[in-house]
Design a protein around this motif. Structure first.
Motif, PDB file in Angstrom:
ATOM      1  N   GLN A 195       0.319  13.064 -13.197  1.00 56.65           N
ATOM      2  CA  GLN A 195       0.723  13.416 -12.036  1.00 56.65           C
ATOM      3  C   GLN A 195       2.098  13.825 -12.344  1.00 56.65           C
ATOM      4  N   ASP A 196       2.672  15.124 -12.506  1.00 53.50           N
ATOM      5  CA  ASP A 196       3.867  15.350 -12.867  1.00 53.50           C
ATOM      6  C   ASP A 196       4.698  15.848 -11.750  1.00 53.50           C
ATOM      7  N   ILE A 197       5.845  15.153 -11.669  1.00 57.23           N
ATOM      8  CA  ILE A 197       6.845  15.332 -10.505  1.00 57.23           C
ATOM      9  C   ILE A 197       7.002  16.780 -10.115  1.00 57.23           C
ATOM     10  N   ASN A 198       7.051  17.675 -11.304  1.00 59.76           N
ATOM     11  CA  ASN A 198       7.418  18.897 -11.424  1.00 59.76           C
ATOM     12  C   ASN A 198       6.307  20.159 -11.162  1.00 59.76           C
ATOM     13  N   ALA A 199       5.179  19.253 -11.024  1.00 59.18           N
ATOM     14  CA  ALA A 199       3.936  20.330 -10.733  1.00 59.18           C
ATOM     15  C   ALA A 199       3.968  20.846  -9.325  1.00 59.18           C
ATOM     16  N   PHE A 200       3.453  21.960  -9.045  1.00 53.81           N
ATOM     17  CA  PHE A 200       3.344  22.782  -7.815  1.00 53.81           C
ATOM     18  C   PHE A 200       4.619  22.594  -6.796  1.00 53.81           C
ATOM     19  N   ALA A 222      17.661  14.925  -8.302  1.00 56.52           N
ATOM     20  CA  ALA A 222      17.857  14.500  -9.638  1.00 56.52           C
ATOM     21  C   ALA A 222      17.685  12.766  -9.514  1.00 56.52           C
ATOM     22  N   ASP A 223      17.926  12.468  -8.322  1.00 49.00           N
ATOM     23  CA  ASP A 223      17.670  10.866  -8.237  1.00 49.00           C
ATOM     24  C   ASP A 223      16.087  10.378  -7.655  1.00 49.00           C
ATOM     25  N   ARG A 224      15.244  11.477  -7.797  1.00 51.51           N
ATOM     26  CA  ARG A 224      14.027  11.248  -7.619  1.00 51.51           C
ATOM     27  C   ARG A 224      13.174  10.806  -8.646  1.00 51.51           C
ATOM     28  N   THR A 225      12.604   9.263  -8.606  1.00 54.92           N
ATOM     29  CA  THR A 225      11.764   8.903  -9.709  1.00 54.92           C
ATOM     30  C   THR A 225      10.281   8.779  -9.390  1.00 54.92           C
TER      31      THR A 225
END
Length: 299
Positions: free
Chosen positions: A79-84, A92-95
């Motif tokens: 699960q990649d935060i940048n997918a889709f 920037a502060d989202r983890t």
């Protein structure tokens, strides 16, 4: 065609600190995931897909590959935060990842057949897997998905309040809505939802969702469109999450199809609170003693 089981495990590292600490509940050190996989294989699932975070992939595979090799096909998806995100700006502060429905989307390239989704840290029971496998093999299509409906009384904790998706179901056993009630607890032997100013008593047999859904692969395209809309409104909120019930709700309300609620008599259990752990261990021991499970799942 055998259905696939998709296990949502991307949140595990943050909760457990390290995978080495995945709690062992069974008599031979089995985790809750082991029981789910065992139940899935004997119900007829042909492939297990794990959604995990890339930074603990090797550790994770070391735990599960030796047990499952030769028993069932496995695949690992990150699960990649940048997918889709489709051009939307990720703060920037989202983890934290984008939630359970986004996790499902990340498995798009690994699944081409009807599939079920479960949480890694919930015990769902043999009956639930058998009902879901039968649905996926015989009834599932682009317009018919499903959800296992647990009896609320079999999913509450004695150690504090829980959050449950309370299901509204019509006379044809189709889902008409899920109402997320975040504070359900036991009070003087009754099940009560705390709604701020009021307390609502709920019947023990009220159907609730424990995130055990059955989908056709068409859900990927539907989710992508909805995720795009979700990001347009919520991308800047670091805590916003795109959950599976949100997709389910849109699927029904926009007339795309129906979601069958498959009732189960299975006892759910999971560890919402640390104090729940001994009860989970005792419940599994009881099931092993009754002969529902061998005392060593992978021997």
């Amino acid at each position: 065609m055998q259905p696939t089981l998709l296990i949502l495990a991307a949140g595990m590292a943050s909760r457990y600190g390290s995978l080495k600490q995945i709690q062992k509940f069974g008599p031979s050190g089995e985790t809750i995931i082991d029981y789910s996989i065992y139940d899935a294989i004997r119900a007829g699932f042909g492939k297990i897909v794990f959604i995990i975070r890339e930074n603990f992939a090797e550790e994770f595979k070391e735990i599960f590959e030796p047990k499952l090799k030769g028993r069932v096909e496995t695949a690992y998806v990150f699960q990649d935060i940048n997918a889709f995100v489709n051009g939307h700006e990720v703060p920037a502060d989202r983890t934290k990842p984008w939630g359970t429905a986004h996790a499902v989307m990340c498995a798009k390239d690994a699944i081409n057949e009807p599939f079920a989704v479960i949480n890694a840290d919930d015990f769902y029971g043999r009956d639930a897997f058998e009902k879901m496998a039968a649905f996926l093999q015989n009834e599932c299509n682009d317009k018919t998905y499903s959800l296992v409906g647990y009896e609320l009384g079999k999913t509450v904790s004695e150690h504090g309040s829980v959050s449950r998706g309370v299901c509204a179901v019509d006379s044809n056993s189709n889902l008409t809505g899920i109402n997320e009630r975040t504070k359900i607890s036991l009070e003087n032997g009754k099940i009560v939802a705390d709604e701020g100013d009021t307390k609502l008593e709920l019947a023990p047999e009220t159907p609730v969702s424990m995130n055990f859904f059955g989908f056709a692969p068409s859900v990927f395209g539907i989710s992508e469109k909805l995720f795009d809309q979700f990001l347009a409104q919520n991308a800047s909120n670091p805590k916003s999450e795109f959950f599976i019930p949100l997709v389910a709700d849109q699927f029904i309300s926009k007339g795309m199809g129906e979601i069958k609620v498959l009732p189960t008599s299975a006892q759910w259990f999971g560890v919402t609170y640390k104090e729940d752990a001994p009860g989970v261990q005792a419940s599994l021991s009881a099931l092993v003693n009754k002969g529902e499970y061998p005392d060593n799942l992978w021997k």
